[in-house]
Design a protein around this motif. Structure first.
Motif, PDB file in Angstrom:
ATOM      1  N   MET A   1       0.824  -1.197   0.000  1.00  0.00           N
ATOM      2  CA  MET A   1       0.000   0.000   0.000  1.00  0.00           C
ATOM      3  C   MET A   1       0.866   1.258   0.000  1.00  0.00           C
ATOM      4  O   MET A   1       0.618   2.175  -0.764  1.00  0.00           O
ATOM      5  N   GLU A   2       1.886   1.313   0.876  1.00  0.00           N
ATOM      6  CA  GLU A   2       2.721   2.509   0.981  1.00  0.00           C
ATOM      7  C   GLU A   2       3.433   2.800  -0.333  1.00  0.00           C
ATOM      8  O   GLU A   2       3.502   3.939  -0.775  1.00  0.00           O
ATOM      9  N   ALA A   3       3.966   1.752  -0.976  1.00  0.00           N
ATOM     10  CA  ALA A   3       4.688   1.927  -2.238  1.00  0.00           C
ATOM     11  C   ALA A   3       3.765   2.508  -3.309  1.00  0.00           C
ATOM     12  O   ALA A   3       4.172   3.375  -4.085  1.00  0.00           O
ATOM     13  N   GLU A   4       2.540   2.059  -3.322  1.00  0.00           N
ATOM     14  CA  GLU A   4       1.561   2.550  -4.286  1.00  0.00           C
ATOM     15  C   GLU A   4       1.256   4.033  -4.067  1.00  0.00           C
ATOM     16  O   GLU A   4       1.182   4.811  -5.012  1.00  0.00           O
ATOM     17  N   LEU A   5       1.083   4.428  -2.794  1.00  0.00           N
ATOM     18  CA  LEU A   5       0.825   5.833  -2.470  1.00  0.00           C
ATOM     19  C   LEU A   5       1.969   6.719  -2.940  1.00  0.00           C
ATOM     20  O   LEU A   5       1.747   7.788  -3.513  1.00  0.00           O
ATOM     21  N   LEU A   6       3.193   6.275  -2.681  1.00  0.00           N
ATOM     22  CA  LEU A   6       4.359   7.055  -3.089  1.00  0.00           C
ATOM     23  C   LEU A   6       4.430   7.184  -4.608  1.00  0.00           C
ATOM     24  O   LEU A   6       4.682   8.264  -5.134  1.00  0.00           O
ATOM     25  N   ARG A   7       4.203   6.095  -5.298  1.00  0.00           N
ATOM     26  CA  ARG A   7       4.264   6.085  -6.757  1.00  0.00           C
ATOM     27  C   ARG A   7       3.226   7.036  -7.349  1.00  0.00           C
ATOM     28  O   ARG A   7       3.500   7.771  -8.292  1.00  0.00           O
ATOM     29  N   GLU A   8       1.997   7.029  -6.776  1.00  0.00           N
ATOM     30  CA  GLU A   8       0.934   7.915  -7.267  1.00  0.00           C
ATOM     31  C   GLU A   8       1.327   9.384  -7.184  1.00  0.00           C
ATOM     32  O   GLU A   8       0.880  10.197  -7.984  1.00  0.00           O
ATOM     33  N   LYS A   9       2.148   9.728  -6.196  1.00  0.00           N
ATOM     34  CA  LYS A   9       2.556  11.123  -6.002  1.00  0.00           C
ATOM     35  C   LYS A   9       3.903  11.430  -6.648  1.00  0.00           C
ATOM     36  O   LYS A   9       4.458  12.512  -6.453  1.00  0.00           O
ATOM     37  N   GLY A  10       4.449  10.465  -7.387  1.00  0.00           N
ATOM     38  CA  GLY A  10       5.712  10.685  -8.074  1.00  0.00           C
ATOM     39  C   GLY A  10       6.917  10.683  -7.159  1.00  0.00           C
ATOM     40  O   GLY A  10       7.942  11.292  -7.474  1.00  0.00           O
ATOM     41  N   LEU A  11       6.804  10.018  -6.015  1.00  0.00           N
ATOM     42  CA  LEU A  11       7.903   9.949  -5.053  1.00  0.00           C
ATOM     43  C   LEU A  11       8.608   8.606  -5.125  1.00  0.00           C
ATOM     44  O   LEU A  11       7.977   7.574  -5.366  1.00  0.00           O
ATOM     45  N   LYS A  12       9.912   8.632  -4.897  1.00  0.00           N
ATOM     46  CA  LYS A  12      10.692   7.407  -4.829  1.00  0.00           C
ATOM     47  C   LYS A  12      10.294   6.612  -3.587  1.00  0.00           C
ATOM     48  O   LYS A  12      10.020   7.176  -2.540  1.00  0.00           O
ATOM     49  N   ASN A  13      10.286   5.312  -3.730  1.00  0.00           N
ATOM     50  CA  ASN A  13       9.970   4.431  -2.612  1.00  0.00           C
ATOM     51  C   ASN A  13      11.259   4.137  -1.847  1.00  0.00           C
ATOM     52  O   ASN A  13      12.047   3.304  -2.259  1.00  0.00           O
ATOM     53  N   THR A  14      11.469   4.863  -0.739  1.00  0.00           N
ATOM     54  CA  THR A  14      12.676   4.663   0.065  1.00  0.00           C
ATOM     55  C   THR A  14      12.310   3.979   1.372  1.00  0.00           C
ATOM     56  O   THR A  14      11.155   4.046   1.824  1.00  0.00           O
ATOM     57  N   PRO A  15      13.271   3.340   2.018  1.00  0.00           N
ATOM     58  CA  PRO A  15      12.986   2.689   3.306  1.00  0.00           C
ATOM     59  C   PRO A  15      12.450   3.669   4.361  1.00  0.00           C
ATOM     60  O   PRO A  15      11.550   3.320   5.122  1.00  0.00           O
TER      61      PRO A  15
ATOM     62  N   VAL B   1       7.953  16.313   3.226  1.00  0.00           N
ATOM     63  CA  VAL B   1       7.696  15.967   1.819  1.00  0.00           C
ATOM     64  C   VAL B   1       6.323  15.321   1.667  1.00  0.00           C
ATOM     65  O   VAL B   1       5.573  15.644   0.744  1.00  0.00           O
ATOM     66  N   LEU B   2       5.982  14.414   2.585  1.00  0.00           N
ATOM     67  CA  LEU B   2       4.685  13.728   2.499  1.00  0.00           C
ATOM     68  C   LEU B   2       3.529  14.712   2.657  1.00  0.00           C
ATOM     69  O   LEU B   2       2.508  14.593   1.986  1.00  0.00           O
ATOM     70  N   ALA B   3       3.685  15.705   3.539  1.00  0.00           N
ATOM     71  CA  ALA B   3       2.645  16.728   3.713  1.00  0.00           C
ATOM     72  C   ALA B   3       2.558  17.608   2.466  1.00  0.00           C
ATOM     73  O   ALA B   3       1.461  17.935   1.998  1.00  0.00           O
ATOM     74  N   GLU B   4       3.707  17.976   1.919  1.00  0.00           N
ATOM     75  CA  GLU B   4       3.749  18.810   0.715  1.00  0.00           C
ATOM     76  C   GLU B   4       3.061  18.117  -0.471  1.00  0.00           C
ATOM     77  O   GLU B   4       2.380  18.761  -1.266  1.00  0.00           O
ATOM     78  N   LYS B   5       3.211  16.813  -0.560  1.00  0.00           N
ATOM     79  CA  LYS B   5       2.607  16.036  -1.656  1.00  0.00           C
ATOM     80  C   LYS B   5       1.164  15.621  -1.362  1.00  0.00           C
ATOM     81  O   LYS B   5       0.520  14.978  -2.175  1.00  0.00           O
ATOM     82  N   GLY B   6       0.652  15.978  -0.164  1.00  0.00           N
ATOM     83  CA  GLY B   6      -0.735  15.692   0.167  1.00  0.00           C
ATOM     84  C   GLY B   6      -1.008  14.295   0.687  1.00  0.00           C
ATOM     85  O   GLY B   6      -2.156  13.887   0.790  1.00  0.00           O
ATOM     86  N   LEU B   7       0.047  13.558   1.046  1.00  0.00           N
ATOM     87  CA  LEU B   7      -0.155  12.215   1.593  1.00  0.00           C
ATOM     88  C   LEU B   7      -0.464  12.239   3.087  1.00  0.00           C
ATOM     89  O   LEU B   7      -1.051  11.309   3.619  1.00  0.00           O
TER      90      LEU B   7
END
Length: 141
Positions: free
Chosen positions: A1-15, A58-64
């Protein structure tokens, strides 16, 4: 789920992003960066506090995530999802209690219709003393 959320916002999936999102996905109340950091460490994760701060920003800026600022200026974060909540917050001990439902949905809709604004969100926090602090205060007097 987390990886999908990041991908939708154009963010790299980091640990570190995975760890922060995982903590926020498994909590009911908004958390400060320090609380997120402690929970990651208690789960055997490895991340620095400064990384948690940057990640939350970053997560707040991207609306996550939703960012809340309390009366004392403390920032806390929660995942932006269907668990939208508002809180009663004790000014003495800092405990918070979710308010059932959203008392602002109708107001938000009406204001949007009247003003033409496309309202994208809101936040509501009510401050006071919780029952335990009131009891403590009464017994001290």
């Amino acid at each position: 789920m987390e990886a999908e959320l990041l991908r939708e916002k154009g963010l790299k999936n980091t640990p570190s992003r995975q760890a922060v999102l995982e903590v926020l996905a498994h909590t009911e109340e908004p958390l400060s960066a320090e609380e997120v950091y402690r929970r990651i460490l208690s789960g055997d994760g490895r991340v620095s506090l400064s990384t948690v701060y940057r990640t939350l920003s970053v997560l707040a800026e991207k609306g996550l995530t939703l960012k809340h600022s309390s009366q004392d200026g403390t920032l806390s974060y929660q995942l932006r999802d269907s668990r939208h909540r508002h809180y009663l917050i004790c000014t003495q001990c800092g405990s918070s209690v979710p308010i059932p439902g959203c008392p602002l949905e109708e107001l938000e809709r009406n204001l949007g219709e009247r003003t033409g604004f496309a309202i994208t969100g809101h936040s509501l926090e009510l401050y006071g003393l919780c029952p335990q602090c009131i009891h403590k205060k009464d017994s001290e007097e």
